[in-house]
Design a protein around this motif. Sequence first.
Motif, PDB file in Angstrom:
ATOM      1  N   VAL A 126     -57.231  50.300 -41.935  1.00 33.48           N
ATOM      2  CA  VAL A 126     -56.991  50.705 -40.549  1.00 33.48           C
ATOM      3  C   VAL A 126     -57.034  52.228 -40.443  1.00 33.48           C
ATOM      4  O   VAL A 126     -56.449  52.933 -41.281  1.00 33.48           O
ATOM      5  CB  VAL A 126     -55.629  50.171 -40.056  1.00 33.48           C
ATOM      6  CG1 VAL A 126     -55.354  50.638 -38.639  1.00 33.48           C
ATOM      7  CG2 VAL A 126     -55.611  48.651 -40.124  1.00 33.48           C
ATOM      8  N   THR A 127     -57.697  52.706 -39.412  1.00 31.54           N
ATOM      9  CA  THR A 127     -57.788  54.144 -39.143  1.00 31.54           C
ATOM     10  C   THR A 127     -57.214  54.435 -37.766  1.00 31.54           C
ATOM     11  O   THR A 127     -57.553  53.766 -36.779  1.00 31.54           O
ATOM     12  CB  THR A 127     -59.249  54.623 -39.206  1.00 31.54           C
ATOM     13  OG1 THR A 127     -59.784  54.334 -40.488  1.00 31.54           O
ATOM     14  CG2 THR A 127     -59.331  56.126 -38.959  1.00 31.54           C
ATOM     15  N   CYS A 128     -56.315  55.410 -37.685  1.00 34.12           N
ATOM     16  CA  CYS A 128     -55.782  55.867 -36.413  1.00 34.12           C
ATOM     17  C   CYS A 128     -55.922  57.381 -36.356  1.00 34.12           C
ATOM     18  O   CYS A 128     -55.847  58.076 -37.378  1.00 34.12           O
ATOM     19  CB  CYS A 128     -54.320  55.425 -36.227  1.00 34.12           C
ATOM     20  SG  CYS A 128     -53.225  55.906 -37.575  1.00 34.12           S
ATOM     21  N   GLY A 129     -56.112  57.904 -35.185  1.00 32.48           N
ATOM     22  CA  GLY A 129     -56.354  59.344 -35.087  1.00 32.48           C
ATOM     23  C   GLY A 129     -56.213  59.835 -33.667  1.00 32.48           C
ATOM     24  O   GLY A 129     -55.826  59.091 -32.759  1.00 32.48           O
ATOM     25  N   PRO A 130     -56.467  61.109 -33.468  1.00 32.57           N
ATOM     26  CA  PRO A 130     -57.142  62.035 -34.382  1.00 32.57           C
ATOM     27  C   PRO A 130     -56.238  62.505 -35.509  1.00 32.57           C
ATOM     28  O   PRO A 130     -55.034  62.596 -35.358  1.00 32.57           O
ATOM     29  CB  PRO A 130     -57.558  63.191 -33.482  1.00 32.57           C
ATOM     30  CG  PRO A 130     -56.563  63.139 -32.364  1.00 32.57           C
ATOM     31  CD  PRO A 130     -56.210  61.702 -32.152  1.00 32.57           C
ATOM     32  N   SER A 131     -56.884  62.823 -36.659  1.00 36.36           N
ATOM     33  CA  SER A 131     -56.115  63.146 -37.855  1.00 36.36           C
ATOM     34  C   SER A 131     -55.591  64.571 -37.864  1.00 36.36           C
ATOM     35  O   SER A 131     -54.767  64.908 -38.705  1.00 36.36           O
ATOM     36  CB  SER A 131     -56.995  62.912 -39.094  1.00 36.36           C
ATOM     37  OG  SER A 131     -58.166  63.709 -39.028  1.00 36.36           O
ATOM     38  N   ASP A 132     -56.060  65.409 -36.932  1.00 38.27           N
ATOM     39  CA  ASP A 132     -55.651  66.816 -36.967  1.00 38.27           C
ATOM     40  C   ASP A 132     -54.430  67.100 -36.105  1.00 38.27           C
ATOM     41  O   ASP A 132     -54.091  68.265 -35.894  1.00 38.27           O
ATOM     42  CB  ASP A 132     -56.817  67.703 -36.518  1.00 38.27           C
ATOM     43  CG  ASP A 132     -57.328  67.320 -35.138  1.00 38.27           C
ATOM     44  OD1 ASP A 132     -58.071  68.091 -34.521  1.00 38.27           O
ATOM     45  OD2 ASP A 132     -56.963  66.200 -34.680  1.00 38.27           O
TER      46      ASP A 132
ATOM     47  N   PHE B 263     -51.573  60.846 -38.647  1.00 35.33           N
ATOM     48  CA  PHE B 263     -52.633  59.859 -38.500  1.00 35.33           C
ATOM     49  C   PHE B 263     -53.547  59.896 -39.722  1.00 35.33           C
ATOM     50  O   PHE B 263     -53.540  60.836 -40.502  1.00 35.33           O
ATOM     51  CB  PHE B 263     -53.442  60.128 -37.236  1.00 35.33           C
ATOM     52  CG  PHE B 263     -52.657  59.969 -35.964  1.00 35.33           C
ATOM     53  CD1 PHE B 263     -52.169  61.066 -35.283  1.00 35.33           C
ATOM     54  CD2 PHE B 263     -52.390  58.712 -35.458  1.00 35.33           C
ATOM     55  CE1 PHE B 263     -51.446  60.925 -34.116  1.00 35.33           C
ATOM     56  CE2 PHE B 263     -51.668  58.546 -34.288  1.00 35.33           C
ATOM     57  CZ  PHE B 263     -51.190  59.674 -33.614  1.00 35.33           C
ATOM     58  N   GLY B 264     -54.364  58.863 -39.859  1.00 41.67           N
ATOM     59  CA  GLY B 264     -55.296  58.775 -40.977  1.00 41.67           C
ATOM     60  C   GLY B 264     -55.736  57.345 -41.201  1.00 41.67           C
ATOM     61  O   GLY B 264     -55.579  56.477 -40.337  1.00 41.67           O
ATOM     62  N   THR B 265     -56.290  57.083 -42.389  1.00 41.60           N
ATOM     63  CA  THR B 265     -56.767  55.752 -42.776  1.00 41.60           C
ATOM     64  C   THR B 265     -55.817  55.184 -43.824  1.00 41.60           C
ATOM     65  O   THR B 265     -55.575  55.810 -44.861  1.00 41.60           O
ATOM     66  CB  THR B 265     -58.189  55.823 -43.346  1.00 41.60           C
ATOM     67  OG1 THR B 265     -59.059  56.371 -42.350  1.00 41.60           O
ATOM     68  CG2 THR B 265     -58.684  54.431 -43.727  1.00 41.60           C
ATOM     69  N   TYR B 266     -55.278  53.991 -43.537  1.00 42.52           N
ATOM     70  CA  TYR B 266     -54.260  53.392 -44.395  1.00 42.52           C
ATOM     71  C   TYR B 266     -54.682  51.981 -44.805  1.00 42.52           C
ATOM     72  O   TYR B 266     -55.458  51.318 -44.096  1.00 42.52           O
ATOM     73  CB  TYR B 266     -52.907  53.335 -43.679  1.00 42.52           C
ATOM     74  CG  TYR B 266     -52.325  54.697 -43.357  1.00 42.52           C
ATOM     75  CD1 TYR B 266     -51.504  55.353 -44.269  1.00 42.52           C
ATOM     76  CD2 TYR B 266     -52.595  55.324 -42.136  1.00 42.52           C
ATOM     77  CE1 TYR B 266     -50.975  56.598 -43.974  1.00 42.52           C
ATOM     78  CE2 TYR B 266     -52.076  56.578 -41.841  1.00 42.52           C
ATOM     79  CZ  TYR B 266     -51.255  57.205 -42.765  1.00 42.52           C
ATOM     80  OH  TYR B 266     -50.726  58.433 -42.484  1.00 42.52           O
ATOM     81  N   ALA B 267     -54.144  51.533 -45.948  1.00 44.29           N
ATOM     82  CA  ALA B 267     -54.425  50.182 -46.439  1.00 44.29           C
ATOM     83  C   ALA B 267     -53.257  49.734 -47.314  1.00 44.29           C
ATOM     84  O   ALA B 267     -52.567  50.559 -47.923  1.00 44.29           O
ATOM     85  CB  ALA B 267     -55.732  50.136 -47.229  1.00 44.29           C
ATOM     86  N   LEU B 268     -53.054  48.408 -47.358  1.00 39.24           N
ATOM     87  CA  LEU B 268     -52.000  47.812 -48.176  1.00 39.24           C
ATOM     88  C   LEU B 268     -52.635  47.207 -49.434  1.00 39.24           C
ATOM     89  O   LEU B 268     -53.591  46.438 -49.347  1.00 39.24           O
ATOM     90  CB  LEU B 268     -51.257  46.720 -47.409  1.00 39.24           C
ATOM     91  CG  LEU B 268     -50.280  47.167 -46.327  1.00 39.24           C
ATOM     92  CD1 LEU B 268     -49.748  45.950 -45.589  1.00 39.24           C
ATOM     93  CD2 LEU B 268     -49.131  47.955 -46.912  1.00 39.24           C
TER      94      LEU B 268
END
Length: 945
Positions: free
Chosen positions: A595-601, A665-670
């Motif tokens: 899953v990716t959520c953003g914006p990352s900055d 924010f960013g890209t996460y995984a389990l």
Amino acid sequence: MGAAGRRCPERLALVLGLCSWAAALRGNDNSEALPESIPSAPGTLPHFMEEPDDAYIIKSNPIVLRCKAMPAMQIFFKCNGEWVHQNEHVSEESMDETTGLKIREVYINVTRQQVEDFHGPEDYWCQCVAWSHLGTSKSRKASVRIAYLRKNFEQDPQGKEVPIEGMIVLHCRPPEGVPAAEVEWLKNEEPIDSNLDENIDTRADHNLIIRQARLSDSGNYTCMAANIVAKRRSMSATVVVYVNGGWSSWTEWSNCNARCGRGWQKRSRTCTNPAPLNGGAFCEGMSVQKITCTSLCPVDGNWEVWSEWSVCSPECEHLRVRECIAPPPRNGGKYCEGLSQESENCTEGLCIQDKKPLHEIKSQNIENASDIALYSGLGAAVIAVAVLVVGVTLYRRSQSEYGVDVIDSSALTGGFQTFNFKTVRQGNSLLLNSSMQPDLTVSRTYSGPICLQDPMDKELMTESSLFNPLSDIKVKVHSSFMVSLGVTERAEYHGKAHSGTFPHGNNRAFGTIQSRNKATYIQNLSSISTQSELKTTAIFGHLGGRLVVPNTGVSLLIPHGAIPEESSWEIYLAINQRESSLQPEGTDVLLGPEVTCGPSDVSVSTPFALTIPHCAEVNSEHWSIHLKKRTQQGKWEEVMSVEEETTSCYCLLDPYACHILLNSFGTYALIGEPISDCAVRQLKVAVFGCLSCNSLDYNLRVYCMDNTPCSFQEVVLDERLQGGQLLEEPKLLHFKGNTFSLQISVLDIPPFLWRIKPFTACQEVPFSRVWCSNQKPLHCAFSLERYTPATTQLSCKICVRQVKGHEQILQIQTSILESERESITFFAHDDSNFPAQMGAKAFKIPYSIRQRICATFDTPNAKGKDWQMLAQKNSISRNLSYFATQRSPSAVILDLWEARHQHDGDLDSLACALEEIGRTHSKISDITETEIEEPDFNYSRQNGL
């Protein structure tokens, strides 16, 4: 004639003998056998320069036998004891230039028919007989046989699975043939040369022997047999050289996870020494070991009592000392605060210092004393003012409606229930319906909500109630609750909830930012519903909101106040459908979508809640689950383990989803690491069917996918493109990490209506392909054929089972005609219609109620009614240090509650938790004269879990 014969010379006798022999040859083929010798003459015996060789007749082609002798007057062939007729001989004559002797060469043809017609105890044979002046010589016997090679091998090589460094023996018995066939071995269609590899031997009775198997010896082996007639190939034998897994060395024990007291430490090892290969067995035993540990608690130091004053010194001072030994600091404890020694004048000012007269010293002391008195008066005034301010504040706080003692269900339910108050007072400024004029009689009734409504929630309050209809409530309220409302005497109220449901949809208008982007928002929704990309985007402001990827279980909750005021951010939430760059090691598995959520900055001031579904059967004894994040360089780093105690982020693992509190924010995984063979990966089994191009064929497609909504949605979209139809409601399969494979089979097919290709009714999938699929659905297809177009119904069973594990059977009962089909319908979540909600409508708890809860529980209370009790009642008992670092722990706990209950909105459970806290603490209250009647909350939990 006899006298003439006696007078003839010897040459004449020889000629006459030859003439009589020639006459015999011209006679019948069955004439008497020629003499073994003829009259001899001076010379030498014939010497054979070429004798006939053994020969094979190939197909119907005749063979040629040759014979050459010197000196030779005549040469003839004898086959099987009979002379060959001279007409069948072809002879050539020449002269040896050195000796001057005659050389004669003769050859004959032997046909297949001649050989087949011969019946005798031995093979068909021929030899030649040569004559000279001295006599005859016989050549060797040459055998003539019909060449052939059978088609079928007497023994084909058989496939094998052998461990590395084991011996491989492949047997091959070639087909029967004349001449005997030569054998050659091929590996992957390339010839094997045993001379180049000492580890391989092909000389032992046509067998292939590999003394010590290597990984490179895996392949397909074929035995080739050939003679002068033909070549034959055996069946290919597959050789698999496997490697059983071996444990690596244990890592060092980790540090004790508890800074003080009893905790645990662990060590781990991996099945990489070597890693299992080519179906080799996985390592047996535990990959992680845990032991208990005890850390020494820090002990802060404390001062001992002061020593006696020392003797007065020449400087008119005496000293006393103390040491930090009661107890001394240990295990990193703090050292004592304060001075270790004190000094003071020991003559009460009667001592001459610095050789000055005593009266000068006294005058200086008097001036100093006056200054001290002045400063002391000012300090006392400041302290008095401060005490007065604190007293007024406490008094006003005790009179306000936000008192910390107001802990009962009214803290939550008062925002959307109507109560009647009976009181002898003429008015109450804290009651909402101030427009109602009080009746100056003995008793008055006031109708209105208990808690204050926020202006932004006014529309929400008036349109509908958050609760389902409740039963009538009759509660005698604690006297402290009366004081908080400004009522001096006990009051009795009656409440009856209004019917209605939580308003979602278009009950509320878009805010300022939302109204400007309403068209864009609707356009985004329409594009999302038609595109396969799983991504949602919306603009959020200071009020926060919720972002959902429809029908995937992935959501993002932006709390109120996380975004600065007068600001708006475009926030997106997406699921990665490409090949993941995250490659789990060993038996680790990806438990949910990337899953990716953003914006990352950008960063938020209050943690947001990210919800990711997972497919693990939650059990800390069988799984070790980690959260990983992808860096800007594309690498993955571990953020935390679910069981860790950390203040950087928080993970709450529910049976089917993980709720994560994050600040960036960013890209996460389990990622899940199985600790034991009992670790279970939950799979969803679904069956789809559709007609093929041939109207008599019908395809059944069985999918085994992770038990997450996004995995099922991916399969549904793919099947929709292929014209597939869901035939049965999907079922849950518990797939254990015990290295056993998965079997999928079709059962109970109507025998006279349908047929399936033989030996294809059962398919087996290796364990590693199922366990390490990394979110890719497993697909098995079965092709059925009906005998006649009149067959319109299909009834069978699909059995999906793990060897030595769980089994599920799906009953298929469907029509193959489009007009008669009954499709299995699956209703999507409510979030499919509202992928983005901004402002108050995104939250289940009204903002005014939320404020009251935070004001009540964020303040420390001597009775223990604080945010820790709120967390405990909401089943949050781990890693409480994370909430302690937040500006408002109660607000973050409520955000986590919102993330967990986004679908059911189980507000009554929260109300019961608050009521239970109030009831618990009312029992330990010092006020015993007030009677409390426990409320009877008979909630209708139709939307509960």
